[in-house]
Design a protein around this motif. Structure first.
Motif, PDB file in Angstrom:
ATOM      1  N   ASP A   7       0.853  -1.187   0.000  1.00  0.00           N
ATOM      2  CA  ASP A   7       0.000   0.000   0.000  1.00  0.00           C
ATOM      3  C   ASP A   7       0.888   1.236   0.000  1.00  0.00           C
ATOM      4  OD1 ASP A   7      -1.917   1.926   0.222  1.00  0.00           O
ATOM      5  OD2 ASP A   7      -2.672   1.270   2.172  1.00  0.00           O
ATOM      6  N   ARG A   8       0.997   1.876  -1.158  1.00  0.00           N
ATOM      7  CA  ARG A   8       1.912   3.002  -1.322  1.00  0.00           C
ATOM      8  C   ARG A   8       1.186   4.334  -1.334  1.00  0.00           C
ATOM      9  NH1 ARG A   8       5.027   1.453  -6.603  1.00  0.00           N
ATOM     10  NH2 ARG A   8       5.837   3.523  -6.247  1.00  0.00           N
ATOM     11  N   ARG A   9      -0.081   4.357  -1.008  1.00  0.00           N
ATOM     12  CA  ARG A   9      -0.868   5.582  -1.121  1.00  0.00           C
ATOM     13  C   ARG A   9      -0.350   6.722  -0.253  1.00  0.00           C
ATOM     14  NH1 ARG A   9      -6.607   3.100  -0.016  1.00  0.00           N
ATOM     15  NH2 ARG A   9      -5.265   2.002   1.414  1.00  0.00           N
ATOM     16  N   ASP A  10       0.252   6.416   0.894  1.00  0.00           N
ATOM     17  CA  ASP A  10       0.716   7.477   1.785  1.00  0.00           C
ATOM     18  C   ASP A  10       2.223   7.716   1.701  1.00  0.00           C
ATOM     19  OD1 ASP A  10       1.608   5.198   3.050  1.00  0.00           O
ATOM     20  OD2 ASP A  10       1.075   5.888   5.058  1.00  0.00           O
ATOM     21  N   ASN A  11       2.892   7.110   0.748  1.00  0.00           N
ATOM     22  CA  ASN A  11       4.351   7.250   0.651  1.00  0.00           C
ATOM     23  C   ASN A  11       4.795   8.694   0.463  1.00  0.00           C
ATOM     24  OD1 ASN A  11       4.656   4.541   0.997  1.00  0.00           O
ATOM     25  ND2 ASN A  11       5.614   4.152  -0.978  1.00  0.00           N
ATOM     26  N   VAL A  12       4.119   9.447  -0.389  1.00  0.00           N
ATOM     27  CA  VAL A  12       4.520  10.830  -0.639  1.00  0.00           C
ATOM     28  C   VAL A  12       4.409  11.639   0.652  1.00  0.00           C
ATOM     29  CG1 VAL A  12       3.967  12.953  -1.891  1.00  0.00           C
ATOM     30  CG2 VAL A  12       3.964  10.758  -3.096  1.00  0.00           C
ATOM     31  N   GLU A  66       7.905   8.671  -6.320  1.00  0.00           N
ATOM     32  CA  GLU A  66       6.617   8.286  -5.746  1.00  0.00           C
ATOM     33  C   GLU A  66       5.491   9.179  -6.268  1.00  0.00           C
ATOM     34  OE1 GLU A  66       5.584   5.736  -3.919  1.00  0.00           O
ATOM     35  OE2 GLU A  66       7.590   4.871  -3.876  1.00  0.00           O
ATOM     36  N   ALA A  67       5.756  10.476  -6.424  1.00  0.00           N
ATOM     37  CA  ALA A  67       4.730  11.388  -6.925  1.00  0.00           C
ATOM     38  C   ALA A  67       4.345  11.015  -8.358  1.00  0.00           C
ATOM     39  CB  ALA A  67       5.215  12.821  -6.849  1.00  0.00           C
ATOM     40  N   ILE A  68       5.336  10.671  -9.162  1.00  0.00           N
ATOM     41  CA  ILE A  68       5.060  10.245 -10.543  1.00  0.00           C
ATOM     42  C   ILE A  68       4.230   8.963 -10.535  1.00  0.00           C
ATOM     43  CG2 ILE A  68       6.129   9.341 -12.635  1.00  0.00           C
ATOM     44  CD1 ILE A  68       8.453  11.359 -12.087  1.00  0.00           C
ATOM     45  N   ASP A  69       4.644   8.007  -9.714  1.00  0.00           N
ATOM     46  CA  ASP A  69       3.898   6.748  -9.629  1.00  0.00           C
ATOM     47  C   ASP A  69       2.464   6.979  -9.141  1.00  0.00           C
ATOM     48  OD1 ASP A  69       6.064   5.328 -10.534  1.00  0.00           O
ATOM     49  OD2 ASP A  69       6.635   4.538  -8.561  1.00  0.00           O
ATOM     50  N   LYS A  70       2.316   7.901  -8.189  1.00  0.00           N
ATOM     51  CA  LYS A  70       0.976   8.214  -7.660  1.00  0.00           C
ATOM     52  C   LYS A  70       0.100   8.802  -8.758  1.00  0.00           C
ATOM     53  CE  LYS A  70      -1.252  10.498  -3.750  1.00  0.00           C
ATOM     54  NZ  LYS A  70      -1.014  11.274  -2.525  1.00  0.00           N
ATOM     55  N   GLU A  71       0.666   9.715  -9.564  1.00  0.00           N
ATOM     56  CA  GLU A  71      -0.078  10.299 -10.675  1.00  0.00           C
ATOM     57  C   GLU A  71      -0.493   9.246 -11.684  1.00  0.00           C
ATOM     58  OE1 GLU A  71       2.068  13.460 -12.524  1.00  0.00           O
ATOM     59  OE2 GLU A  71       2.061  14.700 -10.715  1.00  0.00           O
TER      60      GLU A  71
END
Length: 75
Positions: A7-12, A66-71
């Protein structure tokens, strides 16, 4: 027993928090360096700040990824 899904949603947010705290620690160490006359303490704090600067560089790279991956929806 099953592994938890990644769960990487809060990584940024987590990385940004770590960046902020590291910057705060650098600033506090700089204040201590300015106030102390203990050369060993100054050297120790300067070495820690050098490591913190290196860590900050790495965290900033990681937060970009991480921001790129989140986008992209973590595809």
């Amino acid at each position: 027993m099953r592994n938890k899904p990644d769960d990487r949603r809060d990584n940024v947010d987590r990385i940004q928090f770590n960046i902020d705290k590291t910057i705060q620690n650098c600033e506090l160490a700089d204040e201590m360096i300015a106030k102390t006359s203990d050369e060993n303490m100054k050297q120790t704090l300067e070495e820690k700040n050098n490591r913190r600067e290196s860590a900050l560089k790495n965290m900033k790279e990681e937060i970009k990824d991480e921001a790129i991956d989140k986008e992209n929806g973590y595809r």
